[in-house]
Write a protein that holds these residues in place. Structure first.
Motif, PDB file in Angstrom:
ATOM      1  N   THR A   1      -4.689  10.551  -4.707  1.00 15.85           N
ATOM      2  CA  THR A   1      -3.703   9.716  -5.384  1.00 15.85           C
ATOM      3  C   THR A   1      -2.357   9.831  -4.681  1.00 15.85           C
ATOM      4  O   THR A   1      -2.055  10.836  -4.035  1.00 15.85           O
ATOM      5  CB  THR A   1      -3.537  10.137  -6.859  1.00 15.85           C
TER       6      THR A   1
ATOM      7  N   ILE B   1       1.300  -1.836  -7.981  1.00 16.74           N
ATOM      8  CA  ILE B   1       0.928  -0.696  -7.139  1.00 16.74           C
ATOM      9  C   ILE B   1      -0.222  -1.075  -6.216  1.00 16.74           C
ATOM     10  O   ILE B   1      -0.223  -0.739  -5.025  1.00 16.74           O
ATOM     11  CB  ILE B   1       0.572   0.526  -8.003  1.00 16.74           C
TER      12      ILE B   1
ATOM     13  N   VAL C   1       5.876   4.180  -6.079  1.00 15.97           N
ATOM     14  CA  VAL C   1       4.919   4.560  -7.122  1.00 15.97           C
ATOM     15  C   VAL C   1       5.606   5.443  -8.167  1.00 15.97           C
ATOM     16  O   VAL C   1       5.373   5.293  -9.375  1.00 15.97           O
ATOM     17  CB  VAL C   1       3.685   5.248  -6.511  1.00 15.97           C
TER      18      VAL C   1
ATOM     19  N   ASP D   1      -7.974   5.249  -2.609  1.00 18.63           N
ATOM     20  CA  ASP D   1      -6.910   5.589  -3.551  1.00 18.63           C
ATOM     21  C   ASP D   1      -7.392   5.429  -4.990  1.00 18.63           C
ATOM     22  O   ASP D   1      -7.925   4.384  -5.367  1.00 18.63           O
ATOM     23  CB  ASP D   1      -5.698   4.679  -3.327  1.00 18.63           C
TER      24      ASP D   1
ATOM     25  N   LYS E   1       0.995  -3.036  -3.316  1.00 15.95           N
ATOM     26  CA  LYS E   1       1.723  -2.180  -2.370  1.00 15.95           C
ATOM     27  C   LYS E   1       0.746  -1.356  -1.530  1.00 15.95           C
ATOM     28  O   LYS E   1       0.931  -1.205  -0.312  1.00 15.95           O
ATOM     29  CB  LYS E   1       2.659  -1.253  -3.152  1.00 15.95           C
TER      30      LYS E   1
ATOM     31  N   SER F   1       5.752   6.191  -1.531  1.00 18.00           N
ATOM     32  CA  SER F   1       5.816   7.320  -2.462  1.00 18.00           C
ATOM     33  C   SER F   1       6.869   7.081  -3.542  1.00 18.00           C
ATOM     34  O   SER F   1       6.617   7.282  -4.739  1.00 18.00           O
ATOM     35  CB  SER F   1       6.134   8.601  -1.680  1.00 18.00           C
TER      36      SER F   1
ATOM     37  N   ASP G   1       2.072  -3.027 -13.920  1.00 18.11           N
ATOM     38  CA  ASP G   1       2.333  -1.858 -13.069  1.00 18.11           C
ATOM     39  C   ASP G   1       1.170  -1.649 -12.099  1.00 18.11           C
ATOM     40  O   ASP G   1       1.367  -1.437 -10.895  1.00 18.11           O
ATOM     41  CB  ASP G   1       2.489  -0.589 -13.918  1.00 18.11           C
ATOM     42  N   LYS G   2      -0.037  -1.713 -12.624  1.00 19.67           N
ATOM     43  CA  LYS G   2      -1.224  -1.465 -11.796  1.00 19.67           C
ATOM     44  C   LYS G   2      -1.369  -2.523 -10.709  1.00 19.67           C
ATOM     45  O   LYS G   2      -1.709  -2.211  -9.567  1.00 19.67           O
ATOM     46  CB  LYS G   2      -2.475  -1.402 -12.679  1.00 19.67           C
TER      47      LYS G   2
ATOM     48  N   THR H   1      -5.156   6.327  -7.629  1.00 20.86           N
ATOM     49  CA  THR H   1      -3.949   6.500  -8.436  1.00 20.86           C
ATOM     50  C   THR H   1      -4.055   5.770  -9.768  1.00 20.86           C
ATOM     51  O   THR H   1      -3.628   6.275 -10.820  1.00 20.86           O
ATOM     52  CB  THR H   1      -2.723   5.967  -7.667  1.00 20.86           C
TER      53      THR H   1
END
Length: 520
Positions: free
Chosen positions: A232, A31, A276, A9, A34, A273, A27-28, A11
């Protein structure tokens, strides 16, 4: 179990290069956690040294325990004319202290000679020196071969030489990149097959979606021997985006019958999904394959009739397998089966041949011909069904009158609404100001009803949409208003239609509050 296909990934790096996408350090990290829980194998956190945010991410990431994923840092080959041990890029990527590093290098002679202004042999040395140096420092190296397909089409021998240089220097996976996103699946398959035949180790695929075939290209590569795929979540990325892992992951599992992420994670795909999207502050795409709201939505009467008897007749998988669910839509195309299934979904019992069923079907068709739309306004549909089944039940409240005005002085505009509502024999007459006429009307209506129904204080609007239905009439055109509301536990949609936008808004507002009172 060892996967058949490694899921890498990006993203947090490639995805964040998409227009409108901007992640904070927190945030990073959220994610990444997760993705780790979901079971992806590699999480690329960013490019050390490119910005302070990415360095802070790696500083925090190395203090955390990761269940299944390996954190990767991204960088490029050493610079032309610089010894690898003296290159600042190498120091920065080693300081990230990740177990895996992903290095991008040039495949296309056009880039080597015109962009880098380097000699072909020097580019090969830059690739090999960098990978060897990082391997000597204990890193697992993944090599992203930029412009693999364009380079191979121009000079296949040189492209192959760059891949072999990376492999011989110790790269554990050679990832072929369709950097411009301009190739077709047939080209991807042919060139990937050639690479698999010439290289000894793993071959991966990294595609972009510029021609709308990013996912198809990734699958084409996997079908001919690639065992590592980069992408991503939700297809974020530069220009039109990257290959969407939200599609690749279920395709690998359900269609190719290969092991990618753990099978137990698939029912959490839609949740991932949406998570994110929420972090990125992007509205979830309802038409996204597999995880979108409309992915398993049925509207045509023939389709709905068929899935009522055999769901797989119009569904390629069980929606729950990816955390989604079936939706039956109601419109002027609906038959009785749509109405029966939708009524059941909303909690009503209808008999197929009952006069009420025929009446509801006819009423929906009439209302939709006037501009009403119930696909996104299921609460208004529920009220319509209730009204027919209960033979026009007494309303919980009525709006006797309302007035909306706007005035402006030199400093500001002020919108004011007055509402008179009746609950039984009792009357409330209230006034409220708002940011606009609809906001003021909503406030006045809510204030008037609050003394009778205290639980309405927890209801709020989350979305408001206006659609002009017959633009040829200019400012006198008929308007449809769709409102989305929530009480913190559930959401519902309502609709209003009128030549007067305030009247249409009031219809939708009244339906929203009435539904909130009926549905506990």
């Amino acid at each position: 179990m060892k996967p058949d296909v490694e899921i890498y990934d990006t993203t947090l790096r490639d995805g964040s290069q998409g227009e409108g996408i901007n992640f904070s350090v927190m945030d990073k990290l959220r994610i990444a956690e997760k993705l780790d829980a979901f079971g992806v194998h590699y999480i690329e956190g960013g490019w050390p040294g490119s910005n302070p945010k990415d360095m802070e991410f790696f500083a925090q990431a190395k203090r955390r325990k990761w269940k299944s994923a390996k954190i990767a840092a991204f960088s490029m080959t050493r610079r032309k004319g610089t010894a690898v041990e003296k290159d600042e890029l190498m120091r920065q990527i080693l300081e990230a202290e990740t177990p895996v590093v992903c290095i991008v290098g040039k495949t296309w002679l056009l880039h080597v000679t015109e962009v880098l202004r380097a000699k072909p042999d020097e580019n090969l040395a830059m690739i090999a020196d960098t990978i060897r140096y990082l391997k000597d420092h204990g890193k697992k190296v993944i090599y992203d071969a930029e412009h693999s397909f364009d380079g191979y089409k121009d000079e296949p021998d040189y492209a192959l030489a760059t891949w072999q240089a990376a492999e011989q220097a110790g790269a554990q996976c050679i990832v072929l990149c369709d950097t411009n996103g301009g190739c077709l699946p047939g080209e991807i398959a042919a060139i990937t097959r050639a690479a698999v035949g010439k290289l000894n180790g793993k071959v991966g695929i990294h595609t972009h979606n510029d021609c709308g075939v990013g996912v198809a290209n990734a699958i084409a590569a996997l079908e001919v021997g690639a065992t590592h795929v980069q992408g991503t979540i939700n297809g974020y990325g530069e220009r039109t985006g990257n290959c969407s892992l939200t599609s690749v992951i279920p395709l690998v599992h359900f269609k190719m019958k290969k092991l990618g992420v753990p099978a137990k994670s698939l029912p959490k795909l839609k949740e991932l999904s949406e998570f994110v999207d929420e972090i990125a502050n992007v509205r979830h795409d309802p038409r996204q394959p597999w995880v979108g709201q409309t992915a398993f939505a049925h509207k045509g009467g023939m389709h709905v009739h068929a899935i009522g008897r055999a769901a797989r007749s119009y569904e390629h998988i069980n929606p729950e397998a990816v955390g989604n669910f079936r939706r039956v839509l109601i419109s002027d195309m609906s038959g009785r089966t749509n109405i029966l299934m939708k009524a059941k979904e909303l909690g009503f019992k209808l008999a197929p041949e009952s006069p009420e069923t025929r009446q509801i079907t006819a009423r929906v068709k009439v209302m939709e011909s006037q501009g009403y739309e119930y696909e996104a306004a299921e609460a208004s549909l529920a009220l319509l069904i209730r009204g027919i089944l209960d033979h026009n039940p007494e309303l919980l409240f009525t709006v006797d009158s309302y007035h909306v005005s706007m005035r402006r002085d030199r400093k500001e505009s002020i919108c004011e609404a007055t509402v008179r509502v009746r609950v039984g024999e009792r009357i409330a007459h209230t006034v409220a100001e708002g940011d606009g006429p609809v906001n003021a009307l909503d406030g006045a209506l809510r204030r008037a009803l609050g003394s009778f129904f205290p639980r309405l204080k927890g209801v709020r609007l989350t979305d408001y949409k206006v659609r002009i239905l017959d633009g040829v009439a200019g400012t006198a055109s008929k308007t449809r208003v769709l409102i989305q509301s929530t009480d913190g536990k559930r959401e519902w949609g309502t609709v209003g239609v009128s030549e007067n936008i305030i009247e249409a808004s009031l219809q939708a507002l009244v339906d929203s509050l009435e539904y909130a009172l009926l549905k506990r």
